[in-house]
Design a protein around this motif. Structure first.
Motif: not given
Length: 485
Positions: A451-463
């Motif tokens: 989930l942390v790994l996915a969270g990094w990617v979610v942040r990159d997509v949103a920003m």
């Protein structure tokens, strides 16, 4: 100005710190003529798979049977077990008449089934590869006929059968080693200016630990190739590779779902330059489905009942040790019969949320980012062993090629694998009582790491400005340009 190739020691602080032991960050003359990052990565991936075969060399004396320590750390592989349990020791076709339910009463005039159907037989491509590896080491017809008269349990104890089962590891090492090299090549080619990203796959310790658990890495390489083909607008080639991949690993269906979401986001993008020309979603789906059907057809024609039973076994299988479902079952003291349906609903909701994120992002996300988010959710819900981490590996590297988060996640995966094998062999047991608490804790920690790994990617997509690979971001060289005045 033509963008210059990326240098990991110049843009990744973690790599720069580690490079000090080798002379420091790369300079202007660091590139050789033939000793390229791609060649180094391919060789390293092959060597790690060979190392994995070497780790299992000492396990062959125990035969990997159901009653011996086949799950011992560094030893476990489903291939030797499949050689006996799938009928390879006596040349049985895995979808033939001798496969079924041995406990069932056969119809009048028919012999009872000798081998039980397993969930892996729903994956026709993987089952074919198992049979092909078995045919390379199986004895002649006379010996196979003699074995047909023995109980299957006795075959596990036969020294010749054990030696043949161990030899399947060597054949698999060649096949899986080539797949690992192909995977490194694909990752390096997704973004040619970032060829060093392939080294993050090639140097992964997961290759040594998990690549030879089964032949699933072949499917992972095909699935990653499909992502590369989609990025280049080749929907037909992507469908062919993805159709082959879904017969080798379950997660390839999740890769397809992620690609469809990414293509939809690109199609709805306001900026025409952000779209992927020629990557038609309908073509991708149709070719994938037809390829899957074509590969599965021999199994369907020769043993439709066995093939359907394989699907039922896969869907109704008990919770795999080390999975989230297993933790829930152990904590509740009973079964979780509704878990498959609940997990599929959760996965569908997650994919819908990823689609909303992709559609509303300031810039359409890269296909590999969407695929990583979908595959990571599937790994959280369904994965159990270390082999499942190999599916996440290439897309994690492509989505966020940074050493620190990748090392952190893989460290948790390796710890989970070790505790899983220790728990299965009883190494953590206290007397006659089992001790599942360490594995349950590592399973939950593994979920957190994903989930942390996915969270990094979610942040990159949103920003998108925080994305280390940004689609529109040019990689520049530290070398100054000549200026005319």
């Amino acid at each position: 100005m033509r963008p210059s190739p990326a240098s990991p020691t110049l843009e990744d602080p973690a790599v720069a710190r580690l490079s000090e032991v080798l002379g420091g960050p790369g300079g202007l003359h660091a590139r050789g003529r033939w000793w390229t990052p791609l060649l180094v990565g391919c060789l390293l991936a092959g060597l790690l798979v060979v190392l994995g075969a070497g780790l299992r060399a000492g396990c062959s004396t125990d035969g990997w049977t159901a009653n011996s320590p086949d799950f011992a750390p560094g030893c476990f592989s489903a291939l030797p077990h499949a050689y006996v349990a799938g009928g390879g020791a006596e040349g049985v076709w895995p979808y033939g008449e001798r496969v079924g339910d041995p406990s069932a009463t056969p119809p009048a005039g028919e012999a009872p089934a000798r081998y039980a159907v397993e969930g892996t037989q729903a994956l026709a491509g993987a089952t074919y590869l198992h049979a092909a590896l078995a045919s390379l080491v199986a004895p002649g017809p006379d010996v196979r006929e003699e074995r047909a008269g023995l109980p299957v349990a006795d075959l596990y104890r036969d020294p010749d059968v054990r030696a043949e089962a161990a030899a399947t590891i060597l054949g698999a090492a060649v096949l899986v080693g080539l797949a690992a090299m192909l995977l490194v090549l694909v990752v390096a080619r997704v973004r040619p200016l970032r060829a060093w990203d392939g080294s993050l796959v090639a140097g992964s310790p997961l290759l040594a630990v998990a690549a030879l658990v089964d032949v699933g890495l072949v499917g992972v390489a095909f699935a990653a190739g499909a992502v590369l083909a989609v990025r280049r607008g080749k929907a037909l080639a992507a469908g062919l590779m993805l159709g082959a991949a879904v017969t080798l690993t379950w997660a390839a269906w999740l890769v397809l779902a992620g690609l469809l979401v990414a293509l939809a986001a690109r199609a709805l993008a306001r900026d025409a330059a952000a779209r992927l020309p020629g990557a038609d979603p309908l073509t991708l789906v149709l070719v994938t489905a037809l390829t899957w059907l074509a590969v599965s057809l021999p199994a369907i024609v020769t043993g439709a009942g066995v093939w359907r039973a394989g699907w039922r076994a896969a869907l109704d299988d008990a919770a795999g040790t080390g999975s989230v479902r297993w933790v829930g079952t152990a904590a509740g003291g009973g079964g979780l019969p509704a878990y498959p349906l609940v997990a599929l609903v959760v996965l569908a909701l997650w994919i819908a949320a990823v689609a909303v994120l992709a559609f509303r992002a300031p810039r359409p996300p890269r296909p590999e980012q969407v695929v990583l988010l979908v595959v990571a959710a599937g790994a959280v819900l369904f994965a159990a062993g270390p082999a499942d981490a190999l599916v996440v590996l290439p897309f994690a590297v492509l989505a966020r090629p940074r050493l620190e988060p990748l090392l952190g996640w893989q460290a948790v995966e390796l710890a989970h694998a070790a505790v899983l094998w220790w728990t299965t062999t009883g190494a953590l047991a206290s007397g006659s009582a089992t001790n599942d608490a360490p594995l349950a804790a590592l399973t939950l920690l593994r979920v957190v790491a994903l989930l942390v790994l996915a969270g990094w990617v979610v942040r990159d997509v949103a920003m998108p400005s925080r994305d280390p690979v940004g689609e529109e971001r040019q990689l520049t060289s530290v070398r100054s340009n000549d200026v005319a005045v």
